[in-house]
Design a protein around this motif. Structure first.
Motif, short mmCIF file in Angstrom:
data_model
loop_
_atom_site.label_atom_id
_atom_site.label_comp_id
_atom_site.label_asym_id
_atom_site.label_seq_id
_atom_site.Cartn_x
_atom_site.Cartn_y
_atom_site.Cartn_z
N ASP A 120 0.82 -1.21 0.00
CA ASP A 120 0.00 0.00 0.00
C ASP A 120 0.86 1.26 0.00
O ASP A 120 0.49 2.27 -0.58
N CYS A 146 -6.68 -3.86 1.52
CA CYS A 146 -6.08 -2.58 1.17
C CYS A 146 -6.28 -1.60 2.33
O CYS A 146 -7.38 -1.48 2.86
N HIS A 187 -11.41 2.04 -1.01
CA HIS A 187 -10.59 0.90 -1.40
C HIS A 187 -10.80 -0.27 -0.44
O HIS A 187 -10.90 -0.08 0.76
N HIS A 217 -6.31 -5.08 -2.66
CA HIS A 217 -5.41 -4.85 -3.79
C HIS A 217 -4.86 -6.18 -4.24
O HIS A 217 -4.84 -7.15 -3.48
N HIS A 243 -5.29 -1.42 -6.97
CA HIS A 243 -6.18 -1.27 -5.82
C HIS A 243 -7.62 -1.26 -6.31
O HIS A 243 -7.94 -0.58 -7.29
#
Length: 149
Positions: free
Chosen positions: A46, A83, A89, A92, A104
């Motif tokens: 991330d 994520c 979000h 991912h 993502h």
């Protein structure tokens, strides 16, 4: 009365104990604990993105190191993880096919077919991430233990 059909005196029963390396990873190998470095690398996706070719090459080399001498075909197709970029979000993916390294996904946004089945598991707090293979899913916990689904 029984008749002996085969004469075993001419049979060559000697076996060679040569090991043939096929590059195949057994379930025992695939369920070994993951290294701390591997867990840290995946958990930092991330904050650090691997968008250039150099980053992808480094990652592929690292994965082959983590999984031993396995052929590329026996490595995960990709990884799905929760994520932490924040709303909206949700998860991912790390796509190891080379098409898109890290992507993502927002809530409700469809993942590629192979990865969609891992979405719910990746969101679960019990798992750090999910490795997606052609024929199986491996759940990885924060302590590095692996479970086959």
């Amino acid at each position: 009365m029984a008749r002996i059909i085969l004469q075993n005196e001419n049979l060559n029963l000697e076996t060679n104990n040569k090991t043939v390396s096929t590059g195949f990873i057994s379930d025992r190998d695939i369920l070994k604990n993951r290294s701390k470095f591997y867990l840290d690398t995946i958990s930092k996706l991330d904050s650090k993105t691997l968008t250039d070719t150099k980053g992808m090459n480094e990652l592929m080399n690292f994965l082959q190191e983590e999984f031993g001498t396995a052929d590329i075909a026996n490595l995960p197709m990709g990884i799905v993880a929760k994520c932490f970029l924040g709303h909206p979000h949700e998860v991912h993916t790390l796509d190891l096919s080379g098409s898109q390294i890290v992507k993502h996904y927002k809530i409700g946004e469809p993942l590629p077919d192979a990865f969609e089945k891992a979405r719910t598991l990746a969101k679960h707090n019990a798992y750090a991430f999910v490795e997606v293979y052609q024929d199986k899913i491996i759940l990885i916990r924060a302590d590095g233990t692996a479970t086959k689904l």
